[in-house]
Design a protein around this motif. Sequence first.
Motif, PDB file in Angstrom:
ATOM      1  N   LEU A 179       0.998  -1.394   0.122  1.00 32.53           N
ATOM      2  CA  LEU A 179       0.040  -0.058  -0.131  1.00 32.53           C
ATOM      3  C   LEU A 179       0.784   1.330  -0.124  1.00 32.53           C
ATOM      4  O   LEU A 179       1.520   1.496   1.170  1.00 32.53           O
ATOM      5  CB  LEU A 179      -0.726  -0.053   0.975  1.00 32.53           C
ATOM      6  CG  LEU A 179      -1.838   1.157   1.415  1.00 32.53           C
ATOM      7  CD1 LEU A 179      -3.038   0.937   0.258  1.00 32.53           C
ATOM      8  CD2 LEU A 179      -2.517   1.509   2.731  1.00 32.53           C
ATOM      9  N   ALA A 180       0.974   1.969  -1.038  1.00 29.60           N
ATOM     10  CA  ALA A 180       1.817   3.112  -1.099  1.00 29.60           C
ATOM     11  C   ALA A 180       0.974   4.202  -0.622  1.00 29.60           C
ATOM     12  O   ALA A 180       1.726   5.147   0.089  1.00 29.60           O
ATOM     13  CB  ALA A 180       1.865   3.535  -2.813  1.00 29.60           C
ATOM     14  N   ASN A 181      -0.545   4.380  -0.740  1.00 28.42           N
ATOM     15  CA  ASN A 181      -1.266   5.502  -0.040  1.00 28.42           C
ATOM     16  C   ASN A 181      -2.426   4.973   0.119  1.00 28.42           C
ATOM     17  O   ASN A 181      -2.871   4.209  -0.682  1.00 28.42           O
ATOM     18  CB  ASN A 181      -0.847   6.782  -0.795  1.00 28.42           C
ATOM     19  CG  ASN A 181      -1.197   7.850   0.111  1.00 28.42           C
ATOM     20  OD1 ASN A 181      -1.718   8.003   1.384  1.00 28.42           O
ATOM     21  ND2 ASN A 181      -0.821   9.102  -0.532  1.00 28.42           N
ATOM     22  N   LYS A 239     -18.280   5.454   2.022  1.00 28.03           N
ATOM     23  CA  LYS A 239     -18.282   4.173   1.749  1.00 28.03           C
ATOM     24  C   LYS A 239     -17.582   3.620   0.790  1.00 28.03           C
ATOM     25  O   LYS A 239     -17.740   2.449   0.332  1.00 28.03           O
ATOM     26  CB  LYS A 239     -19.792   3.447   1.463  1.00 28.03           C
ATOM     27  CG  LYS A 239     -20.934   4.004   2.779  1.00 28.03           C
ATOM     28  CD  LYS A 239     -22.355   3.722   2.259  1.00 28.03           C
ATOM     29  CE  LYS A 239     -23.231   4.169   3.456  1.00 28.03           C
ATOM     30  NZ  LYS A 239     -24.897   3.880   2.954  1.00 28.03           N
ATOM     31  N   ILE A 240     -16.520   4.456   0.369  1.00 24.17           N
ATOM     32  CA  ILE A 240     -15.587   3.877  -0.619  1.00 24.17           C
ATOM     33  C   ILE A 240     -14.101   4.171  -0.446  1.00 24.17           C
ATOM     34  O   ILE A 240     -13.857   5.034   0.382  1.00 24.17           O
ATOM     35  CB  ILE A 240     -15.719   4.525  -1.985  1.00 24.17           C
ATOM     36  CG1 ILE A 240     -17.016   4.355  -2.615  1.00 24.17           C
ATOM     37  CG2 ILE A 240     -14.798   4.183  -3.012  1.00 24.17           C
ATOM     38  CD1 ILE A 240     -17.297   5.011  -3.851  1.00 24.17           C
ATOM     39  N   ALA A 241     -13.027   3.206  -0.264  1.00 24.23           N
ATOM     40  CA  ALA A 241     -11.584   3.345   0.022  1.00 24.23           C
ATOM     41  C   ALA A 241     -10.993   3.194  -1.394  1.00 24.23           C
ATOM     42  O   ALA A 241     -11.008   2.375  -1.949  1.00 24.23           O
ATOM     43  CB  ALA A 241     -11.300   2.372   1.130  1.00 24.23           C
ATOM     44  N   PHE A 242     -10.068   4.198  -1.419  1.00 25.61           N
ATOM     45  CA  PHE A 242      -9.189   4.286  -2.649  1.00 25.61           C
ATOM     46  C   PHE A 242      -7.589   3.779  -2.171  1.00 25.61           C
ATOM     47  O   PHE A 242      -7.039   4.458  -1.505  1.00 25.61           O
ATOM     48  CB  PHE A 242      -9.028   5.448  -3.251  1.00 25.61           C
ATOM     49  CG  PHE A 242     -10.649   5.880  -3.845  1.00 25.61           C
ATOM     50  CD1 PHE A 242     -11.060   5.714  -5.069  1.00 25.61           C
ATOM     51  CD2 PHE A 242     -11.287   6.983  -2.931  1.00 25.61           C
ATOM     52  CE1 PHE A 242     -12.343   6.094  -5.488  1.00 25.61           C
ATOM     53  CE2 PHE A 242     -12.439   7.308  -3.381  1.00 25.61           C
ATOM     54  CZ  PHE A 242     -13.077   7.033  -4.601  1.00 25.61           C
ATOM     55  N   LEU A 243      -7.485   2.617  -2.699  1.00 24.66           N
ATOM     56  CA  LEU A 243      -6.005   2.119  -2.341  1.00 24.66           C
ATOM     57  C   LEU A 243      -4.983   2.317  -3.446  1.00 24.66           C
ATOM     58  O   LEU A 243      -5.339   2.050  -4.564  1.00 24.66           O
ATOM     59  CB  LEU A 243      -6.123   0.787  -1.901  1.00 24.66           C
ATOM     60  CG  LEU A 243      -7.090   0.188  -0.918  1.00 24.66           C
ATOM     61  CD1 LEU A 243      -7.139  -1.458  -0.591  1.00 24.66           C
ATOM     62  CD2 LEU A 243      -7.096   0.914   0.396  1.00 24.66           C
ATOM     63  N   VAL A 297     -15.403  -0.673  -2.536  1.00 25.49           N
ATOM     64  CA  VAL A 297     -16.766  -0.192  -2.343  1.00 25.49           C
ATOM     65  C   VAL A 297     -17.417  -1.061  -1.159  1.00 25.49           C
ATOM     66  O   VAL A 297     -17.545  -2.177  -1.221  1.00 25.49           O
ATOM     67  CB  VAL A 297     -17.709  -0.233  -3.351  1.00 25.49           C
ATOM     68  CG1 VAL A 297     -18.920   0.500  -3.082  1.00 25.49           C
ATOM     69  CG2 VAL A 297     -17.007   0.615  -4.667  1.00 25.49           C
ATOM     70  N   LYS A 298     -17.876  -0.399  -0.254  1.00 25.36           N
ATOM     71  CA  LYS A 298     -18.380  -1.224   1.032  1.00 25.36           C
ATOM     72  C   LYS A 298     -19.325  -2.275   0.740  1.00 25.36           C
ATOM     73  O   LYS A 298     -19.440  -3.542   1.330  1.00 25.36           O
ATOM     74  CB  LYS A 298     -18.824  -0.150   1.981  1.00 25.36           C
ATOM     75  CG  LYS A 298     -19.297  -0.897   3.394  1.00 25.36           C
ATOM     76  CD  LYS A 298     -19.914   0.173   4.447  1.00 25.36           C
ATOM     77  CE  LYS A 298     -20.070  -0.354   5.820  1.00 25.36           C
ATOM     78  NZ  LYS A 298     -20.495   0.724   6.808  1.00 25.36           N
ATOM     79  N   LEU A 329     -10.355  -3.308   6.875  1.00 25.13           N
ATOM     80  CA  LEU A 329      -9.213  -3.614   6.574  1.00 25.13           C
ATOM     81  C   LEU A 329      -8.789  -2.487   5.437  1.00 25.13           C
ATOM     82  O   LEU A 329      -7.783  -1.595   5.741  1.00 25.13           O
ATOM     83  CB  LEU A 329      -8.931  -4.770   5.988  1.00 25.13           C
ATOM     84  CG  LEU A 329      -7.219  -5.277   5.432  1.00 25.13           C
ATOM     85  CD1 LEU A 329      -6.352  -5.051   6.671  1.00 25.13           C
ATOM     86  CD2 LEU A 329      -7.188  -6.551   4.773  1.00 25.13           C
ATOM     87  N   ALA A 330      -9.407  -2.290   4.500  1.00 25.59           N
ATOM     88  CA  ALA A 330      -9.399  -1.151   3.442  1.00 25.59           C
ATOM     89  C   ALA A 330      -9.171   0.243   4.228  1.00 25.59           C
ATOM     90  O   ALA A 330      -8.342   0.851   3.835  1.00 25.59           O
ATOM     91  CB  ALA A 330     -10.414  -1.225   2.498  1.00 25.59           C
ATOM     92  N   LYS A 331     -10.030   0.386   5.225  1.00 28.21           N
ATOM     93  CA  LYS A 331     -10.269   1.679   5.923  1.00 28.21           C
ATOM     94  C   LYS A 331      -9.052   1.810   6.790  1.00 28.21           C
ATOM     95  O   LYS A 331      -8.399   2.992   7.117  1.00 28.21           O
ATOM     96  CB  LYS A 331     -11.395   1.856   6.553  1.00 28.21           C
ATOM     97  CG  LYS A 331     -12.749   1.734   5.633  1.00 28.21           C
ATOM     98  CD  LYS A 331     -13.128   3.237   5.542  1.00 28.21           C
ATOM     99  CE  LYS A 331     -13.773   3.976   6.265  1.00 28.21           C
ATOM    100  NZ  LYS A 331     -14.202   5.317   5.981  1.00 28.21           N
ATOM    101  N   ASN A 332      -8.148   0.858   7.355  1.00 27.86           N
ATOM    102  CA  ASN A 332      -7.578   0.853   8.489  1.00 27.86           C
ATOM    103  C   ASN A 332      -6.020   0.353   8.030  1.00 27.86           C
ATOM    104  O   ASN A 332      -5.043   0.535   8.911  1.00 27.86           O
ATOM    105  CB  ASN A 332      -7.797  -0.048   9.674  1.00 27.86           C
ATOM    106  CG  ASN A 332      -9.044   0.622  10.360  1.00 27.86           C
ATOM    107  OD1 ASN A 332      -9.454   1.988  10.273  1.00 27.86           O
ATOM    108  ND2 ASN A 332     -10.160  -0.316  10.616  1.00 27.86           N
TER     109      ASN A 332
END
Length: 430
Positions: free
Chosen positions: A22-24, A30-34, A48-49, A59-62
Amino acid sequence: MKTTISQVHKYVGEKVTIGAWLANKRSSGKIAFLQLRDGTGFMQGVVVKADVDEEAFTLAKNITQESSLYVTGTIVEDSRSPFGYEMQVSSLELIHEAVDYPITPKEHGPEFLMDHRHLWLRSKKQHAIMKVRNEIIRATYEFFNTHGYTKIDPPILTGSSAEGSTELFHTKYFDEDAYLSQSGQLYMEAAAMAFGKVFSFGPTFRAEKSKTRRHLIEFWMIEPEMAFMDHNDSLEVQEQYVSHVVQSVLENCKLELQILERDTSKLESIQAPFPRITYDDAVKLLKEKGFDDIEWGEDFGAPHETAIAESYEKPVFITHYPLDIKAFYMQPDPERPDVALCADLIAPEGYGEIIGGSERINDLELMEQRYEEHGLTGDAYQWYLELRKYGSVPHSGFGLGLERTVAWIAGVEHVRETIPFPRLLNRLYP
């Protein structure tokens, strides 16, 4: 199906798994951009949740910066991204959680970043520079292999100096004195007498106490040597080679040059032939530009080279330097013995000398005279003298500094960013 980021264009509409770091990241409700990286490239994964289970979205959020994971999802085209693709994530598997990664998405000073070079290499810009470096190396092998050259590897430990210089790293070779090579040239001349056209590519070392943005203590050189070729023949090879390398980077590193915000219009015109100016005319040009202190017989410094380059849009050859400021092996101009049949190639945009080359002395008597003038006595150079004794021929060669060339083509200010682990005057770590 496991794949890599560089290969996702083959799997549009298909579900794949990529091992990544994960670079950033950023999230919006309700959306996480990895922002994912896997060594081959960078790509966004959209989580997308509603499309993943609760554990995956948590996990995606944290997940923390530089944690490693397996990401599974469907590849889709994304016209908004320079990369052109993204992943609609369906599941995540944490491999290792990184804690307190030191290089955060903020400004850091160069010394801090150099102290963490082993981690800084992971950043998008540094990754792009190394990919440009790699393409220059690939294009180098392509050029010389397709033009009939044989790659020969000269030794790194030597018993003498190629340049007759004192700026050498000394070591003990059992009970003898030895030095880290500052050039493979002398050995490449021997190889040229056996194979005709040869080139080497390897590390060289200069114990020069310089702190400029153009200097490294350890750097890599491409050094061709060519039998039955005179000075002008060599200049033609140099301009064809550099043109090939630049055009190869333009063709194969479009995304990297975009990441580096390189003005590629300045590279598109780099095609042979290159302009040439004699040392005599260069001194006149410098005086016209206000360098009143420069006198005939002095070597040019970085400001002089930059001022000369400003008059041209392409790299420019400065030819026929005074013999007294050049190496002992350079052939004097038969029509004017006080200058050498040599040239430095100066890159545009203030990047300075990237190539030094010359026709080499092939006459035994003249070389013996040069030995005496430069105090090259004893056995250390005897083998080099013998190259003029047994079937001597006109021959020429040159050396290109890889890191300066990377800096120029990539548009990087300092050569410390053009080599994976730079060795500088005050830096041997990491």
